[in-house]
Design a protein around this motif. Sequence first.
Motif, mmCIF file in Angstrom:
data_model
loop_
_atom_site.group_PDB
_atom_site.id
_atom_site.type_symbol
_atom_site.label_atom_id
_atom_site.label_comp_id
_atom_site.label_asym_id
_atom_site.label_seq_id
_atom_site.Cartn_x
_atom_site.Cartn_y
_atom_site.Cartn_z
ATOM 1 N N LYS A 122 0.806 -1.279 -0.061
ATOM 2 C CA LYS A 122 -0.081 0.137 -0.118
ATOM 3 C C LYS A 122 0.910 1.188 0.022
ATOM 4 O O LYS A 122 0.607 2.290 -0.587
ATOM 5 N N VAL A 123 1.871 1.155 0.719
ATOM 6 C CA VAL A 123 2.964 2.288 0.761
ATOM 7 C C VAL A 123 3.618 2.832 -0.634
ATOM 8 O O VAL A 123 3.486 3.925 -0.606
ATOM 9 N N THR A 124 3.795 1.878 -1.216
ATOM 10 C CA THR A 124 4.397 2.298 -2.687
ATOM 11 C C THR A 124 3.523 2.585 -3.655
ATOM 12 O O THR A 124 3.944 3.349 -4.548
ATOM 13 N N VAL A 125 2.339 2.473 -3.458
ATOM 14 C CA VAL A 125 1.284 3.300 -4.414
ATOM 15 C C VAL A 125 0.743 4.530 -3.652
ATOM 16 O O VAL A 125 -0.006 5.447 -4.402
ATOM 17 N N GLU A 126 0.739 4.822 -2.501
ATOM 18 C CA GLU A 126 0.416 6.211 -1.771
ATOM 19 C C GLU A 126 1.638 6.979 -1.725
ATOM 20 O O GLU A 126 2.738 6.551 -1.718
ATOM 21 N N THR A 127 1.263 8.350 -2.066
ATOM 22 C CA THR A 127 2.265 9.476 -2.183
ATOM 23 C C THR A 127 2.409 10.029 -0.927
ATOM 24 O O THR A 127 3.798 10.333 -0.531
ATOM 25 N N ALA A 128 1.373 10.492 -0.300
ATOM 26 C CA ALA A 128 1.484 11.577 1.093
ATOM 27 C C ALA A 128 1.232 10.820 2.357
ATOM 28 O O ALA A 128 1.057 11.735 3.377
ATOM 29 N N TRP A 129 1.411 9.460 2.380
ATOM 30 C CA TRP A 129 1.034 8.811 3.737
ATOM 31 C C TRP A 129 1.898 8.072 4.354
ATOM 32 O O TRP A 129 1.566 7.228 5.317
#
Length: 347
Positions: A122-129
Motif C-alpha cells: 500500500k505504501v508504494t502506491v500512496e504518495t503522501a501517507w
Amino acid sequence: MHGINRIRSKRGKKYGDANKALVSQEEHSPDFGAAPILGAGFEPVVPLELSANRWVPTSATYKVQPDVDSPELVNRKVRALLNKLTMEKFETISDKIIHWANKGMDGDGQTLIRVIRLVFKKVTVETAWGEMYARLCQKMMEQIRPVYDDGIKNRGERPIAGKQLFRNYLLNLCQEYFERRWFVKEATAAAAGAKASSDHATKAANDKKGTLDAGLDSDEYYAAQKAKRQGLNLIKFIGELFKVRMLTERFMHECVVKLLCNIENPEEQRIESLCQMLKTVGQLLDTPQARARMDVYFTRIKELGESHNISTRMQFMLQDVIELRDRIWMSRHAAPVTIATVHALVR
C-alpha cells in the motif's frame, strides 16, 4: 382546421400501400391470430458444463470452507481496512488491522508477515501517507501478541516472538524492497530512459526539461515512471520508520552508502532517492557522533553535483540538499523559530 386537406408525398403513399397489402396477406393467412410458438425453428441448447476453475461467489466459498482465518480472507479484510485508513479514523481502523494481524494460527507469525507485506504494498502506491503508515507499524509492534516464527531464531536457537519478531520482519522487508525490488525496477527505468534518449537532439532537450518525453509512447517509459514513484514512496516510508525508531541508525547509513556507491556513472533514480532520504531523515542522522560520516557523504554529493554525467535537474536537486544542510536542515518555507531553538539544533 377541418377544411384543410393534407397532402401526402408520393414516397409516403407508396409505403402506405405496401403496409396495407402486407396486413391483407396476414389476415387471409390460415395461421392468422394464432399465438407464436416459443423456440420454433431453433435447435435445443446443450446445458453448460461446470468447469473446475469457474468463478464462485465468496459467500458460497465460505459456506463450503468455513475457515475464517484463511489467507484469502485475511488479505481481503486487511486490504479493505487499509483503503479506509485515514488520519481521522486512524485509531479505530488501526485497531481492526491489528486484530487481524493477531489472528495467527497457534501463535504462527505467517499472518503477521502477510499483514506487513500488505502495508508495504500500500505504501508504494500512496504518495503522501508514509508518516501515517509508519505510525501504524509502530502501533502494531506495541500491541502485537507473542506470535513466533520457527524459521527465525535467536542466538540460543529459540524462535523469536512478539516485538522482536515484528522488528525482524520489518527490517527484512525493508532490505528486500530497497535492495532487490527497487534496484531491479531502477535498472528497468534506466534501460527505458536510455532507449528514449537514443537520439542526441532529443537527449539534449530532455536534459533541459528534466523529463523523458521521448518515451511517452513506449510501455517501458510508463513502467519506468511507475517504478520511480514506487521507489521514492518506499524511500520516504523507510525514513518515516526511522523517525519513529522502528529502524536503526546503522541501517539508514547503509542505505545512504548504497545510494552513493557510484559517483562516476550515477543513475538518476539513485540520486533522487538519495535526496529524498536526506530530506526526510538528514537532520536525525546529522548528529555530533556521526558528523564526520555526514561530512564524507556531502563531500561526495558535491563531487556528484559538479559531474557532467547527470542532468541539470539532478544538479539542482543535489544543490538543494547541500543548502538544506547549510541551513541546519531548515526548509526555506519553515515557520520562524527562536534563537534558542537554533542554538539547540546546532548542539
